[in-house]
Design an enzyme around this catalytic site. Structure first.
Site, short mmCIF file in Angstrom:
data_model
loop_
_atom_site.label_atom_id
_atom_site.label_comp_id
_atom_site.label_asym_id
_atom_site.label_seq_id
_atom_site.Cartn_x
_atom_site.Cartn_y
_atom_site.Cartn_z
CG ASP A 229 -2.13 0.93 0.98
OD1 ASP A 229 -2.04 1.79 0.08
OD2 ASP A 229 -3.13 0.81 1.70
C1 BGC Z 1 -4.91 3.40 0.10
C2 BGC Z 1 -4.99 2.46 -1.10
C3 BGC Z 1 -4.75 3.23 -2.36
C4 BGC Z 1 -3.40 3.92 -2.26
C5 BGC Z 1 -3.06 4.74 -3.50
C6 BGC Z 1 -3.63 4.21 0.11
O1 BGC Z 1 -3.66 5.16 1.12
O2 BGC Z 1 -4.99 2.66 1.29
O3 BGC Z 1 -6.22 1.81 -1.14
O4 BGC Z 1 -4.81 2.38 -3.47
O5 BGC Z 1 -3.42 4.80 -1.15
O6 BGC Z 1 -3.84 5.88 -3.58
#
Ligand code: BGC
Length: 751
Positions: A229
């Site tokens: 993530d």
């Molecule tokens: C979120 C993800 C997301 C990523 C990119 C993170 O903070 O948890 O779900 O895909 O950011 O934006």
């Protein structure tokens, strides 16, 4: 590209660089070798492609596009074909926008109804979530675009999501929190998966070898690459060792340098770096080989056809929770729409999934050709204005036959990044509904919410139509459903509790210091409410229709199977009402007698069918080992206890129409590590134990039972039996049933 050859030509520096992004949304390019950078973008309920300054919090605008219903809505459609179609549509858009990977779907379990991100997740049930996620991945990947299911795993709250430690026992982890991921991986083969920020049992997911390698890659056969993530990467070397492939976002020079230094000093084998690079490049190569070459950019016509898909999904997902014969609205009725959401609906959640909608339909505009009027009723930005607005609404309602109140959660109530404090609607909305429902009028509530809300007024309103966060077509879908141009056909993908404190995670959410102990075990959602026979506001699987369905003639083709065989269950479903409609037929299983504490109902099948009035069809389900199994921590695998099971077929988890019995026989014996303190009944449960200890216990029981009789009162034989069965082996000596020498010989024979 020939990945093997390419990797062999890359320098260590180039390989190390490829293990983290080049910027917020791209992988590194290796121009020298003709390798271009690939783009990945958020979703999953639309394409969030940022072309300017990037961020992942929904602050900067992304391209103008179509927003689809969020996962919480889509799951309520129970329609795998529909979600696959939505995935295909999204895949096409990624192709048009030159996006190689879509960051979704989210499939974490809904442990608590207040997790701020529940709108991005499918269900409290792993079977439903797994089927939905697999269909979405199949749809996206059918277009040669990589799907990236997330957030792997045990990331079930927003509070301290980047640091918190989820403490979960092995059975609960596999049976509940990993089961949907497992099904999705095995059924749809995603080319990528995103590991979550949090720790699981003390280890961050991005460094968790058990999860990334032992379970995901080795046990389930996942053959894509694991990406962090955004910002979840920790120690680069530990990450690679654990099975992590790509760290996002980039650039991360520190990461690159740490990998190079570790390889050069012999701390990290270069072959492991090669493996991670190969995993990433193989997936990207797959997208090059499978994506369409000849695509035109998105335009007004693609947006229009995508909107039609969004409308179909919104229509199929809405759930009619209650209907006191007021819906569908008949022609000629004077209708008052009350509530800001009738003109400005909440169509999606906030955070990284936020889509820049080109157009959002609203119910007021869509119903302009009917006899409607409008009163605002409340103000989501300034509650002080709500008193006056409520008075105005009450006055306006005098002239109406039916009041339709558009209520729901404002964006500030549920979002990525924080959890809700309770499950209440804003107080002014509850008050508005309460007052209007006390008038001598028919009242209908339309809800816009990403997660369950309490409904203190439920007994006084005539109908509730839950639209969830239903994307850009929300207004149009609402009007079609209210007036019966379409028949509601969704069912709840999560329980609506009466109050938050009824929820099984209540005492351990979000956990002290943000370290939740999943003490409720496998009993989440309806598994808990059913086991405790607790009343709920609306049960899992509940949803009404404008027509009625009758279930008859349940059959099972075998009444006894071995665990590696399958059985087929069939049932006749008949549309006995006056409208064409869709029904979601659900199948639940329970183990009649078990040594393990198990739920009384677990969803093991569902089918959505369409029937015209008077039409009948046969619905069939296949049951296999997993339909009956629980996760056993001794063999670290799913296991079926031999015995009788009940198969229940119904219209919701609490509306079971028919039950059937089946016997399942397992050939797997759970090994038992016998010692002097093992209870006798456990030893007798093993084949060897029965052989060696069985005759001794039979004789003892006979002797004790006879002797105990009158002296110890009625029931003494049962008492004796229980005492002997439950006592540890060593007590056979203490009670003089066998000698010490005999017990030692027995122990040897049992090892
Ligand atoms: C979120 C993800 C997301 C990523 C990119 C993170 O903070 O948890 O779900 O895909 O950011 O934006």
């Amino acid at each position: 590209m020939n990945v093997k050859e390419l990797v062999s030509k890359m320098t260590l520096k180039e390989k190390a660089a490829l293990l983290s992004g080049s910027d917020f949304w791209h992988t590194e390019a290796v121009e020298r070798l003709g390798l271009k950078a690939f783009m990945m973008c958020d979703g999953p309920n639309g394409l969030r492609k940022q072309e300017g300054e990037p961020d992942h919090l929904g602050v900067q605008e992304s391209i103008s596009t179509v927003c689809y219903p969020t996962a919480s809505a889509v799951a309520s459609s129970f329609d795998v074909d529909l979600i696959e179609k939505m995935g295909q549509t999204l895949g096409d858009e990624c192709q048009r926008e030159e996006v190689s990977m879509l960051l979704g779907p989210g499939l974490n379990m809904k442990r608590s109804p207040v997790c701020g991100r529940n709108f991005e997740y499918f269900s409290e049930d792993p079977y439903l979530a797994g089927k939905m996620a697999a269909a979405f991945v199949r749809g996206v990947q059918s277009k040669g675009v990589l799907a990236c299911p997330k957030h792997f795993a045990a990331n079930n709250q927003e509070y301290r999501r980047m640091s918190g430690n989820s403490i979960v026992d092995e059975r609960t982890l596999h049976e509940i929190y990993l089961a949907a991921f497992e099904m999705m991986v095995k059924e749809s083969h995603p080319k990528s998966i995103m590991c979550s920020y949090n720790q699981l049992n003390g280890t961050f997911l991005s460094e968790n070898k058990y999860m990334l390698t032992d379970v995901l890659k080795d046990k389930w056969g996942f053959d894509g690459f694991v990406v962090t993530d955004w910002g979840a990467g920790k120690d680069p070397v530990k990450g690679v060792e654990a099975g992590l492939d790509l760290v996002m976002p980039g650039p991360r020079k520190d990461h690159e340098e740490a990998i190079i230094a570790a390889v050069e000093s012999g701390k990290l084998e270069e072959s492991k770096v090669d493996k991670a690079v190969t995993n990433i490049l193989s997936a990207l190569n797959w997208s090059l080989e499978n994506g369409s070459k000849d695509v035109k950019p998105s335009d007004a016509s693609t947006r229009k056809s995508d909107y039609e898909v969004a409308l179909e999904v919104a229509l199929g997902s809405a759930v009619l929770l209650k209907n006191n014969k007021v819906l569908p609205i008949r022609k000629g009725k004077k209708v008052l729409f009350v509530g800001e959401f009738a003109k400005a609906p909440r169509n999606q959640g906030s955070g990284s999934s936020h889509i820049n909608s080109a157009y959002v339909s609203n119910a007021f505009d869509c119903a302009k050709d009917r006899d409607i009027s409008f009163a605002q009723g409340y103000d989501t930005r300034d509650m002080k204005k709500s008193y006056i607005l409520r008075e105005e609404a009450v006055q306006a309602a005098e002239d109406a036959d039916i009041i339709v109140i558009f209520a729901g959660l404002p964006g500030s109530y549920e979002s990525e990044g924080f959890d809700r404090k309770d499950i209440n609607l804003p107080a002014d909305q509850d008050k508005l509904i309460d007052e209007l429902s006390r008038m001598d009028k028919k009242t209908v509530v339309v809800l816009h919410n990403g997660a369950p809300v309490a409904m203190p007024w439920i007994d006084r309103v005539d109908a509730v139509l839950d639209m969830f966060l239903s994307g850009d077509a929300v207004g149009e879908a609402t009007v079609k459903l209210l007036w019966g141009e379409e028949n509601p056909s969704g069912k709840l993908s999560e329980t609506y509790p009466l109050k938050l404190s009824d929820n099984p995670s209540f005492l351990n959410f979000p956990g002290d210091g943000g370290n939740p102990h999943y003490a409720e075990g496998v009993f989440i959602g309806y598994r808990y409410y059913e086991k405790r026979r607790m009343p709920v506001l609306f049960p899992f699987g509940h949803g009404l229709s404008y027509t009625e369905f009758e279930y008859s003639d349940p059959k099972i083709d075998k009444t006894s199977i071995k665990e590696d065989e399958t059985a087929t269950v069939t049932i006749e479903v008949w549309n006995v009402g006056r409208y064409p409609g869709k029904e979601i037929v659900q199948l639940y299983v329970s183990d009649d007698v078990s040594k393990i504490t198990r739920p009384t109902k677990e969803l093991k099948g569902f089918k959505k069918i369409f029937l015209n009035p008077g039409e009948k069809t046969t619905v069939s389900f296949t049951l296999d080992k997993r339909s009956f199994a629980y996760y056993n921590e001794v063999i670290h695998d799913f296991h079926v206890e031999s015995g009788d099971f009940t198969v229940m077929i119904g219209a919701s988890s609490s509306d079971i129409r028919h039950s059937l019995g089946i016997h399942v026989e397992s050939s797997v014996e759970i090994p038992l590590d016998v010692n002097l303190f093992t209870p006798i009944e456990d030893v007798l449960d093993t084949r060897k134990g029965k052989e060696i200890l069985g005759p001794i216990i039979d004789a003892a029981l006979k002797g004790q039972g006879e002797g105990a009789g009158g002296a110890m009162g009625e029931g003494a034989d049962v008492m004796m039996r229980n005492m002997i069965m439950e006592m540890p082996v060593v007590n056979l000596v203490n009670f003089g049933i066998v000698s010490e020498e005999q017990v030692q010989d027995m122990m040897k024979a049992l090892q």
